[in-house]
Design an enzyme around this catalytic site. Sequence first.
Site, mmCIF file in Angstrom:
data_model
loop_
_atom_site.group_PDB
_atom_site.id
_atom_site.type_symbol
_atom_site.label_atom_id
_atom_site.label_comp_id
_atom_site.label_asym_id
_atom_site.label_seq_id
_atom_site.Cartn_x
_atom_site.Cartn_y
_atom_site.Cartn_z
ATOM 1 N N SER A 255 22.129 50.450 -38.707
ATOM 2 C CA SER A 255 23.555 50.441 -37.864
ATOM 3 C C SER A 255 24.441 50.378 -39.298
ATOM 4 O O SER A 255 23.652 50.095 -39.671
ATOM 5 C CB SER A 255 22.992 49.491 -36.671
ATOM 6 N N LYS A 256 25.399 49.621 -38.758
ATOM 7 C CA LYS A 256 26.425 49.596 -39.574
ATOM 8 C C LYS A 256 25.649 48.346 -40.756
ATOM 9 O O LYS A 256 25.351 47.279 -39.732
ATOM 10 C CB LYS A 256 27.896 48.827 -38.998
ATOM 11 N N ARG A 257 26.610 47.450 -41.152
ATOM 12 C CA ARG A 257 26.372 46.115 -42.011
ATOM 13 C C ARG A 257 25.334 46.543 -42.980
ATOM 14 O O ARG A 257 25.007 45.731 -44.173
ATOM 15 C CB ARG A 257 25.980 45.108 -40.944
#
Length: 480
Positions: A255-257
């Site tokens: 995922s992003k982050r």
Amino acid sequence: METENVRVRFAPSPTGFLHVGGLRTALYNVLFARKHGGTAVLRIEDTDRSRYVEGAVENLLRTLEWAGLRFEEGPMQGGAYGPYVQSERTALYRAHADRLLAEGKAYRCFCTPEELAASRERQIAEKKDPTYDRRCRALGEGEIRVKRDTGMPFTVRMKVPLVGQLQFHDLIRGEVTVHTEAIDDQVLLKSDGFPTYHLANVVDDHHMRISHVIRGEEWLPSTAKHVLLYEFLGWEAPLFAHLPLLLNPDRSKLSKRQGDVAVEDYRRKGFLPEALVNFVAMLGWNPGDDRELFTMSELEKEFSLERVGKTGAVFDGEKLRWFNAQYLRALPPDRLVEACLPWMRETGFDMSDPQRTRRVVSAHCNYLTLPSDITEYLSVFTQNAVVIPDAESRSMVEAAESQLVFRRFIELAQSQDPWTGEEIKALIKTIQKDTGIKGKLLFMPLRLAITGEQHGPDLGMIAELLGRETVINRVEAQIR
RNA sequence: GGCGCGUUCGUCUAGCGGUUAGGACACGGCCCUCUCAAGGCUGAAACACGGGUUCGAUUCCCGUACGCGCUACCA
């Protein structure tokens, strides 16, 4: 495995950018199609109007193209089973929902989202599993008519058998069994008239004659519902293959982050499509031997679902960088320059001589992981005056022996012809013969005087590319 | 919580009953070399745990632990 008339599909929803996990799913689908002489279909799953993102479809198409993934059928190229955008197929879904309704395999649910949310909260508070209580399943004909007559919005829910079990074969995981007790009466048609994923994908896969559904593992639990829907509609289900997930370094779903997940991010940084594709191909698949470098056409030849693993794979940026360095190094000089060009423009490097530019870039190909790395090596060519960087270097340059080397170098350089890397190195060897100074003591002062660096590619080559005048000037500048 | 899926070096993985458990990235050493990079050689590094089955389990079965996924009128 049934491999006649292979038709696969990649079915992204246009909610943003192409995820690298999506890229791998798309890749495996395309590879599988090619391997079996089949057809790859691109289908846009835009049935959630609330998540629609402007320009997402265009971006998706552009990114797939950049990655070198081609589809025989899709929204742009058309095909015999279109349209390939789900929002343009709503009548088809509606018709099948009606059919299920008429056959008693589905029912209208008049519960409002608020009611459902409240019910869910209550169940959680009572520590019960939050499932739909199926209250509308028991509605009588009369009640239904009344509610419909008053224009009450409704959804269509699948009438899942209360007991029993469903089993299906997954090409990657084998037999998977799910008890129907655990399956909710899934909404098939939303109150806005759009289908949910579950209805749309079954109806479309059937109508588009999809033979193999190759998708992410997150779909494995709901496959039972899909199998049931095929049964309800009297259709033969396609074969399923659920791919292991791509993971963050902490092993959660990528995922992003925790880093870049959009293919666009990697493209922007200068990663080559061949490298990204090769890397992502190896995340979950392997050829069965030690080879790692594969072109697209080699992958098309070698790929098989049998060799796809079951375990999620951490997306290791370091390994991706290694792949990129491999591909960068193997690039023909012209293409290497092309890749580096966007970053070279801002360095002030003189690119008026294409051949010289090509040679300068090529000289550094073993130093590059990303094309942008080239900028670190261009200052040697762009700086007006060499600055000796530190005290250690300074004392090296100022040493009496070094000064001797400099004087001799200038003498010889002035009449050196031709001015080529090889000849310049021979010239330096001559200094060695004349002065007895050799090795590091010979080269390092010259390297420092000429480039201002202690490290770098072959000094002869650099001196050639810099040109006689610049080189002599720079060495002269260090004479005390 | 329920259901499903999974578990070999730090990471990607090979292995499909008997192997000194192999390769790659990253890390260390050596070689090459004016240096660095690249390259070559090399080192350290793994079968989650417990029961079975078997002459023999990394491999087959069961359980436990752990991880992940799903559990929406999202896909």
